[in-house]
Motif scaffolding. Structure first.
Motif, PDB file in Angstrom:
ATOM      1  N   ARG A  39       0.867  -1.175   0.000  1.00 37.45           N
ATOM      2  CA  ARG A  39       0.000   0.000   0.000  1.00 37.45           C
ATOM      3  C   ARG A  39       0.903   1.224   0.000  1.00 37.45           C
ATOM      4  NH1 ARG A  39      -5.506   0.715   3.122  1.00 37.45           N
ATOM      5  NH2 ARG A  39      -6.024  -0.464   1.258  1.00 37.45           N
ATOM      6  N   TYR A  40       0.680   2.107  -0.954  1.00 37.95           N
ATOM      7  CA  TYR A  40       1.524   3.280  -1.126  1.00 37.95           C
ATOM      8  C   TYR A  40       0.850   4.487  -0.486  1.00 37.95           C
ATOM      9  CZ  TYR A  40       3.862   0.185  -4.375  1.00 37.95           C
ATOM     10  OH  TYR A  40       4.526  -0.874  -4.920  1.00 37.95           O
ATOM     11  N   ASN A  92       0.515   8.533   0.481  1.00 37.69           N
ATOM     12  CA  ASN A  92       0.782   9.895   0.027  1.00 37.69           C
ATOM     13  C   ASN A  92      -0.207  10.809   0.724  1.00 37.69           C
ATOM     14  OD1 ASN A  92       0.661  12.390  -1.566  1.00 37.69           O
ATOM     15  ND2 ASN A  92       1.971  11.317  -3.022  1.00 37.69           N
ATOM     16  N   SER A  97      -3.806   7.099   0.603  1.00 38.53           N
ATOM     17  CA  SER A  97      -3.108   5.856   0.268  1.00 38.53           C
ATOM     18  C   SER A  97      -3.781   5.186  -0.925  1.00 38.53           C
ATOM     19  CB  SER A  97      -3.107   4.909   1.471  1.00 38.53           C
ATOM     20  OG  SER A  97      -4.447   4.562   1.802  1.00 38.53           O
ATOM     21  N   ASP A 127      -3.344   1.400  -3.618  1.00 36.39           N
ATOM     22  CA  ASP A 127      -2.631   0.159  -3.911  1.00 36.39           C
ATOM     23  C   ASP A 127      -2.977  -0.281  -5.320  1.00 36.39           C
ATOM     24  OD1 ASP A 127      -5.117  -1.341  -3.827  1.00 36.39           O
ATOM     25  OD2 ASP A 127      -4.970  -1.193  -1.648  1.00 36.39           O
TER      26      ASP A 127
END
Length: 377
Positions: free
Chosen positions: A336-337, A339, A344, A346
């Motif tokens: 999961r990225y 920002n 967030s 994914d």
């Protein structure tokens, strides 16, 4: 390039009208340790701070500081997912997806029609159109620093013609100097390649680009790599390690721990040879990675006492040298990225073509010309 005392002298003159609060040497020592995001904001504090942060000497000093930090602590990596969306009518630029390159905080992204150079830390982007048509569908692009001029150069290698049956080809090279004057504001052609280049990733190391020769196009290919010097823009050959049998084997040129290496993939292991002399005549077998089976691993990064390797795809593996054990570290497609600006997100359920994952050090190096105060004034 100015020395540190000279830079401080000019800095003192630029901020001579400001109030003395902190000694100038301390200001520089503090600024050089800050991340790029903070330094970008601090340019607006004063003309003096803008001048020092924008100065080429400070930019190189900051890069050295960040590189040393990465070596001492856990290194940083940039992950770039390539998703497969529905094709857009009349879109010809992103028909295919190609690997990216990294050098001193700058990245190169080749597409079907252009070459992008960008600095993700400063959001600075340079778009270069491919002037010369390439008969081979896979672009071969390199990026590196000319040590003489301290300017970065993009090198594009292209086939004017290509015939495998006759082993006939004509290959050219064009260079773009980043941040050059008016003369360097476009691609310039240099001498043709003496041998056909195998398409793919180009490795930069200490002022030169290193490439593999395409054996299928040469009747009697030399058992050597091709080296392109960015200073004089000429080609030369560099020998393989003696014990390697490159024909029919999978070889990769890589940079590990600041050294040029060759990784040879065998049946159930990877041998990594490290270059000990700039002339290419002294290679030492530095690592032997035992694999559980004949998976197609590629060496990615070396840490103290262990080796990180990445498999083609979305899995990152850890290799324990003492235990001769390979275990999965992470699945990039399951991360999961985060920002803060866009929340967030994914990629679960999306069509992922591949993940580019590259060692990364942030820098202030510009790729486009911007008006700023210079310490030279």
């Amino acid at each position: 390039m100015k020395s540190s005392p000279e830079m401080l002298k000019v800095y003192k003159r630029v901020r001579s009208r400001t109030v003395h609060v902190v000694p100038d040497e301390i200001v520089v020592e503090i600024l050089v340790r800050l991340p790029v995001k903070a330094l970008t904001r601090f340019k607006s504090v004063s003309k003096a701070w803008c001048a020092i942060i924008s100065d080429p000497f400070f930019i190189r000093l900051h890069l050295q500081q960040q590189s040393a930090k990465n070596q001492e602590q856990a290194p940083s990596f940039l992950i770039i997912p390539h998703t497969l969306y529905k094709a857009i009518d009349s879109e010809s630029e992103f028909e295919s997806v190609y690997p990216m390159l990294h050098c001193d905080g700058l990245f190169v992204l080749p597409t079907d029609t252009k070459v992008y150079v960008f600095n993700p830390a400063t959001h600075d982007v340079l778009k270069l159109r491919n002037d010369q048509k390439d008969e081979w569908f896979y672009p071969t692009v390199g990026l590196g620093l000319d040590l003489l001029t301290s300017k970065y150069k993009v090198a594009r290698f292209f086939y004017r013609s290509l015939n495998f049956k006759k082993r006939a080809y004509s290959m050219g090279v064009e260079i773009f100097t980043i941040g050059g004057d008016g003369v360097d504001s476009c691609w310039s052609t240099v001498e043709d390649c003496p041998f056909p280049i195998f398409p793919g990733v180009v490795v930069y190391f200490k002022g030169s680009l290193y490439l593999r020769i395409w054996y299928e196009l040469v009747e009697r290919p030399p058992q050597e790599f091709l080296r392109f010097n960015l200073e004089n823009e000429t080609f030369s050959l560099m020998c393989y390690p003696e014990l390697l049998q490159p024909k029919g084997k999978h070889l990769d040129l890589i940079e590990l721990c600041g050294e040029l290496c060759v990784a040879q993939c065998l049946a159930e292991q990877i041998d990594i040879w490290m270059l000990r002399s700039d002339d290419g005549h002294e290679w030492v077998k530095q690592y032997v990675i035992r694999l559980p089976d004949a998976w197609n691993f590629e060496v990615f990064s070396v840490m103290p006492n262990d080796v990180k390797i990445i498999r083609w795809g979305s899995c990152l593996y850890h290799y324990d040298d003492a235990q001769k054990d390979t275990r999965e570290m992470v699945r990039l497609d399951r991360l999961r990225y985060m920002n803060s600006k866009v929340d967030s997100f994914d990629f679960v359920g999306q069509e992922i073509f591949l993940f580019n994952i590259l060692p990364y050090v942030e820098s202030l190096i510009p790729v486009t010309k911007k008006r700023h105060h210079s310490l030279a004034k």
